[in-house]
Design a protein around this motif. Structure first.
Motif, PDB file in Angstrom:
ATOM      1  N   ARG A  85      -8.220 -17.543 -49.676  1.00  0.00           N
ATOM      2  CA  ARG A  85      -7.696 -18.313 -50.888  1.00  0.00           C
ATOM      3  C   ARG A  85      -6.492 -19.252 -50.484  1.00  0.00           C
ATOM      4  NH1 ARG A  85      -9.456 -17.464 -56.225  1.00  0.00           N
ATOM      5  NH2 ARG A  85      -7.190 -17.917 -57.037  1.00  0.00           N
ATOM      6  N   ASN A 127      -4.518 -16.214 -60.645  1.00  0.00           N
ATOM      7  CA  ASN A 127      -4.855 -17.772 -61.120  1.00  0.00           C
ATOM      8  C   ASN A 127      -3.798 -18.455 -61.651  1.00  0.00           C
ATOM      9  OD1 ASN A 127      -7.744 -16.042 -61.219  1.00  0.00           O
ATOM     10  ND2 ASN A 127      -7.978 -18.234 -60.372  1.00  0.00           N
ATOM     11  N   ASP A 162      -8.401 -21.684 -56.804  1.00  0.00           N
ATOM     12  CA  ASP A 162      -8.225 -21.780 -55.402  1.00  0.00           C
ATOM     13  C   ASP A 162      -7.667 -23.068 -54.877  1.00  0.00           C
ATOM     14  OD1 ASP A 162      -8.511 -20.944 -52.765  1.00  0.00           O
ATOM     15  OD2 ASP A 162     -10.598 -21.459 -52.566  1.00  0.00           O
ATOM     16  N   ARG A 163      -8.101 -24.107 -54.553  1.00  0.00           N
ATOM     17  CA  ARG A 163      -7.276 -25.223 -54.094  1.00  0.00           C
ATOM     18  C   ARG A 163      -6.861 -26.231 -54.895  1.00  0.00           C
ATOM     19  NH1 ARG A 163      -7.324 -24.569 -48.322  1.00  0.00           N
ATOM     20  NH2 ARG A 163      -6.565 -26.555 -47.877  1.00  0.00           N
TER      21      ARG A 163
END
Length: 219
Positions: free
Chosen positions: A43, A90, A134-135
């Motif tokens: 991640r 997150n 994630d990105r």
């Protein structure tokens, strides 16, 4: 009889040599095991300090008491720096400061009185709260805003440093493991400021809206 004995001996020798030759032959190697499951990618790590630059367009409104209202718009650009911390896998919290050069100038006339307003720079210190995929990240930001503000009436002018608040939101994505790109919207409100020009008191309320894109390097 001799021929029969010789034939029998030949068959016996041949039967003994075949297994020996077979033992000397190479065996085929076993196929290498195959792995069908892909190795999961790591991640993106949003934690840490970053710095960068941005460029955009701003729209400013000046509500002037005792003089004509004015508006201004133009290019804004500057630098920013901050720090991110992942609260959960997150959810991200952070703080960011920025400084922008602006070009908000306008002139208007009302009742025979001409007013000229301008703001040449602004800055802010904001808290950020984001949610990452994630990105990719979506975030909101808000905090303290500071700006230069000038009012000119009848050829004389006065300046002040206005203090207000800012709110905004944006999206940001990782281009590489160290470079991110963003697009954001920012609203700034600086309230009412008093100006004394040639013995006459004026009030001016300034707010602006900015849309800008930026690039950051994560250390």
């Amino acid at each position: 009889m001799k021929r029969l004995a010789l034939a029998g001996l030949t068959v016996a020798v041949a039967s003994l040599s075949v297994p020996a030759l077979a033992a000397d032959l190479p065996y085929p190697s076993e196929p290498a095991p195959s792995y069908s499951d892909p190795v999961p990618a790591a991640r993106f790590d949003w934690n840490g300090a970053y710095a960068g630059g941005n460029l955009g367009w701003g729209w400013g409104n000046f509500d002037n008491s005792g003089a004509a209202d004015t508006e201004g718009n133009g290019v804004q650009g500057g630098v920013h720096a901050g720090y991110n911390y992942m609260i959960t896998p997150n959810v991200l919290a952070g703080v960011e400061a920025d400084f922008q050069l602006s070009d908000l100038n306008d002139t208007a006339t009302s009742g025979g009185v001409t007013a000229e307003t301008s703001s040449d720079w602004n800055a802010s210190v904001r808290g950020r709260l984001g949610y990452t995929f994630d990105r990719f990240m979506v975030y909101g930001a808000g905090g303290l805003a500071i700006a230069d503000q000038s009012l000119k009436v009848g050829g004389n002018s006065a300046d002040t440093t206005a203090v207000g608040w800012t709110l905004g939101a944006g999206v940001e994505g990782a281009v590489t493991n160290n470079v991110t790109a963003r697009v954001e919207y920012v609203h700034q409100d600086f309230g009412s400021e008093d100006f004394n020009i040639s013995g006459t008191s004026y009030k001016s309320e300034m707010d602006d809206d900015i849309v800008r894109a930026g690039v950051s390097y994560k250390f």
